[in-house]
Design a protein around this motif. Structure first.
Motif, PDB file in Angstrom:
ATOM      1  N   LEU A 144      27.515  44.319  34.960  1.00 18.98           N
ATOM      2  CA  LEU A 144      26.649  44.742  33.761  1.00 18.98           C
ATOM      3  C   LEU A 144      27.260  45.435  32.715  1.00 18.98           C
ATOM      4  O   LEU A 144      27.018  45.588  31.797  1.00 18.98           O
ATOM      5  N   GLY A 145      28.196  46.310  33.308  1.00 16.88           N
ATOM      6  CA  GLY A 145      28.972  47.078  32.190  1.00 16.88           C
ATOM      7  C   GLY A 145      30.140  47.959  33.082  1.00 16.88           C
ATOM      8  O   GLY A 145      30.146  47.842  34.100  1.00 16.88           O
ATOM      9  N   THR A 146      30.603  48.748  32.255  1.00 15.22           N
ATOM     10  CA  THR A 146      31.648  49.583  32.823  1.00 15.22           C
ATOM     11  C   THR A 146      31.095  50.955  33.480  1.00 15.22           C
ATOM     12  O   THR A 146      30.341  51.492  32.843  1.00 15.22           O
ATOM     13  N   VAL A 147      31.342  51.179  34.694  1.00 16.89           N
ATOM     14  CA  VAL A 147      30.753  52.458  35.333  1.00 16.89           C
ATOM     15  C   VAL A 147      32.037  53.566  35.105  1.00 16.89           C
ATOM     16  O   VAL A 147      33.097  53.346  35.341  1.00 16.89           O
ATOM     17  N   VAL A 148      31.375  54.659  34.453  1.00 15.50           N
ATOM     18  CA  VAL A 148      32.151  55.609  34.200  1.00 15.50           C
ATOM     19  C   VAL A 148      31.755  57.031  34.707  1.00 15.50           C
ATOM     20  O   VAL A 148      30.429  57.222  34.651  1.00 15.50           O
ATOM     21  N   GLY A 149      32.540  57.831  35.573  1.00 16.38           N
ATOM     22  CA  GLY A 149      32.232  59.154  35.911  1.00 16.38           C
ATOM     23  C   GLY A 149      32.544  60.218  34.864  1.00 16.38           C
ATOM     24  O   GLY A 149      32.486  59.863  33.519  1.00 16.38           O
ATOM     25  N   GLY A 150      32.091  61.285  35.167  1.00 17.24           N
ATOM     26  CA  GLY A 150      32.162  62.489  34.156  1.00 17.24           C
ATOM     27  C   GLY A 150      32.862  63.702  34.738  1.00 17.24           C
ATOM     28  O   GLY A 150      33.988  63.420  35.820  1.00 17.24           O
ATOM     29  N   GLY A 151      33.018  64.908  34.295  1.00 18.29           N
ATOM     30  CA  GLY A 151      33.663  65.792  34.731  1.00 18.29           C
ATOM     31  C   GLY A 151      33.161  67.208  34.165  1.00 18.29           C
ATOM     32  O   GLY A 151      32.472  67.306  33.093  1.00 18.29           O
ATOM     33  N   THR A 152      33.601  68.254  34.701  1.00 17.39           N
ATOM     34  CA  THR A 152      33.383  69.767  34.219  1.00 17.39           C
ATOM     35  C   THR A 152      34.463  70.439  33.975  1.00 17.39           C
ATOM     36  O   THR A 152      35.287  70.642  34.909  1.00 17.39           O
ATOM     37  N   PRO A 153      34.563  71.228  32.889  1.00 23.50           N
ATOM     38  CA  PRO A 153      35.697  71.943  32.725  1.00 23.50           C
ATOM     39  C   PRO A 153      35.321  73.266  33.438  1.00 23.50           C
ATOM     40  O   PRO A 153      34.405  73.660  34.089  1.00 23.50           O
ATOM     41  N   PRO A 154      36.415  73.848  33.864  1.00 20.60           N
ATOM     42  CA  PRO A 154      36.348  75.241  34.754  1.00 20.60           C
ATOM     43  C   PRO A 154      35.399  76.110  34.152  1.00 20.60           C
ATOM     44  O   PRO A 154      35.859  76.548  32.877  1.00 20.60           O
ATOM     45  N   ASN A 155      34.425  76.462  34.880  1.00 13.81           N
ATOM     46  CA  ASN A 155      33.566  77.283  34.455  1.00 13.81           C
ATOM     47  C   ASN A 155      33.873  78.899  34.001  1.00 13.81           C
ATOM     48  O   ASN A 155      33.449  79.634  32.961  1.00 13.81           O
ATOM     49  N   LYS A 156      35.206  79.344  34.417  1.00 11.83           N
ATOM     50  CA  LYS A 156      35.679  80.616  34.309  1.00 11.83           C
ATOM     51  C   LYS A 156      36.223  80.786  32.730  1.00 11.83           C
ATOM     52  O   LYS A 156      36.317  81.781  32.319  1.00 11.83           O
ATOM     53  N   HIS A 157      36.321  79.573  32.156  1.00 14.41           N
ATOM     54  CA  HIS A 157      36.758  79.659  30.902  1.00 14.41           C
ATOM     55  C   HIS A 157      35.731  79.522  29.764  1.00 14.41           C
ATOM     56  O   HIS A 157      35.125  78.443  29.599  1.00 14.41           O
TER      57      HIS A 157
END
Length: 412
Positions: A208-221
């Motif tokens: 049906l489509g392209t499955v894409v994950g995500g991400g989180t920048p380091p919270n300490k910054h």
């Protein structure tokens, strides 16, 4: 103490306040029997609702003493977890010990005025200053009884409640329209699948489509996060709202934060699907967004379209969850999600379904955006009305739900 015609008194002087109760062990009292009574819990409400409308569990009649009963129209206040949140019940039942029931002396205190007072910072700041608990913040019954409320004359109370109520009623009307449109879409989807059983084929979500994950920048910054940057969505953002469309979350990420994470830019129309903690929150990107790693979002391929992908995920949620794994918390990976089997109708029916849904989606999106404006206006007016900063007699009810007036009021 008085401020003009507004008098400060303790809440228990004008309101009967009773704490709910929970039998132990609670599971001995939960029942599926026909004589079961609604068991009202904190988890049965959402942050954007004014009303308590649905109980997920029933309790045996012997489980709760009569003093814990609520009837339709009762005002209840959560005293733990999301402490201090008031709701008006639209179902009868029994409340557990995470709730307080408040019944007004209507000769002195209007119930709707009390609801808005409890929603305002005037009450919330009092609650926050005295809430206790090492794990969960709690409000003691005595604390709520001693809460100071500033009361104008009843006629002014009713007028303030009416002004704010107009906005809530418009929001509720929009929500009913959205729910009706969603139900029509669901029925159309099911009808399409039943009609094409002979011509449909088995495929996978990955088609049906392209499955894409995500991400989180380091919270300490701290410089990786901002208030006005690249929209970034987390499952928590979806848990706070029942809206279908989302434009941004509680906080954005900066360009530098984006570059320092595995987050991906997702185009408008992407179907966001939370893949853990929990699995199954579904929303549609109103504009370009990014997400954290708690999502496996689907960018629809040409020919399938956002409506079909959205409803395929919603109607296959139980099946998708059955493929999840994990010892600490269950999660479904991108590779596993791609291989989940689904039924795919022939091209003509698929195009008909998307064409049917697209105008509905447009209306839903517009109504949700209007509701956001209305909520912002309500939340802007609420503290000013409750503190006598605005003369309520100058507020015209008919103008409040006019889109142009609402937008102008929010911008001013």
């Amino acid at each position: 103490m008085a401020t003009g015609a507004w008098t400060a008194i303790s809440l228990d002087e004008v309101c009967e306040i009773v704490r709910g109760g929970s039998p132990r062990p609670i599971m001995d009292y939960i029942t599926d029997e026909p004589n079961g009574l609604n068991w009202l819990k904190i988890g049965d409400v959402s942050e954007t609702d004014k009303y308590f409308i649905h109980a997920n569990e029933k309790i045996k009649p012997a489980g709760i003493p009569k003093t814990r009963e609520v009837i339709v129209g009762d005002l209840i206040l959560s005293n733990s977890m999301s402490f201090g949140r008031p709701f008006i019940t639209r179902i009868a039942g029994y409340i557990h010990d995470g709730w307080l029931r408040l019944r007004c002396n209507e000769a002195r205190l209007n119930k709707d005025f009390l609801y808005y007072f409890l929603s305002s910072n005037l009450a919330q700041e009092q609650f926050k200053s005295v809430a206790t608990g090492s794990v969960v913040n709690n409000l003691k019954t005595a604390t709520v009884k001693g809460t100071k409320i500033y009361l104008p004359p009843l006629i002014t109370q009713r007028r303030i409640a009416a002004v704010l109520g107009v906005l809530d009623e418009k929001i509720e009307t929009n929500d009913r329209i959205i729910a009706n449109l969603l139900e029509q879409e669901r029925l159309k989807f099911e009808h399409m699948l039943s009609c094409c059983s002979g011509s449909s084929r088995m495929g996978t979500i990955g088609e049906l489509g392209t499955v894409v994950g995500g991400g989180t920048p380091p919270n300490k910054h701290q410089e990786y996060f901002t208030k006005n940057g690249i929209p970034w969505i987390t499952p928590k953002d979806l848990s706070r709202s029942k809206a279908i469309f989302i434009s941004r979350g509680e906080r954005d990420i900066s360009q530098l934060g984006y570059e320092k994470s595995s987050a991906k830019r997702l185009p408008q129309g992407t179907v966001l699907f939370s893949s853990r903690a929990p699995i199954g929150y579904i929303a549609i990107a109103s504009n370009e967004v990014t997400t954290n790693q708690g999502f496996k979002s689907i960018v629809p391929h040409a020919g399938f379209g956002t409506p079909f992908v959205f409803w395929t995920l919603k109607t296959n949620l139980d099946n998708i969850e059955s493929y999840a794994s994990g010892s600490t918390f269950r999660e479904i990976s991108g590779s596993v999600l791609r291989d989940v089997p689904i039924s795919i109708p022939d091209r003509a029916l698929l195009e008909q379904f998307n064409a049917f849904c697209e105008p509905f989606f447009s209306v839903q999106k517009n109504l949700e955006e209007q509701n956001e404006v209305l909520r912002n206006l309500r939340d802007t007016l609420l503290p000013r009305l409750m503190s006598c900063e605005i003369d309520v007699s100058n507020v015209k009810l008919d103008d409040l739900v006019d889109e142009a007036a609402v937008a102008a009021a929010v911008e001013s």
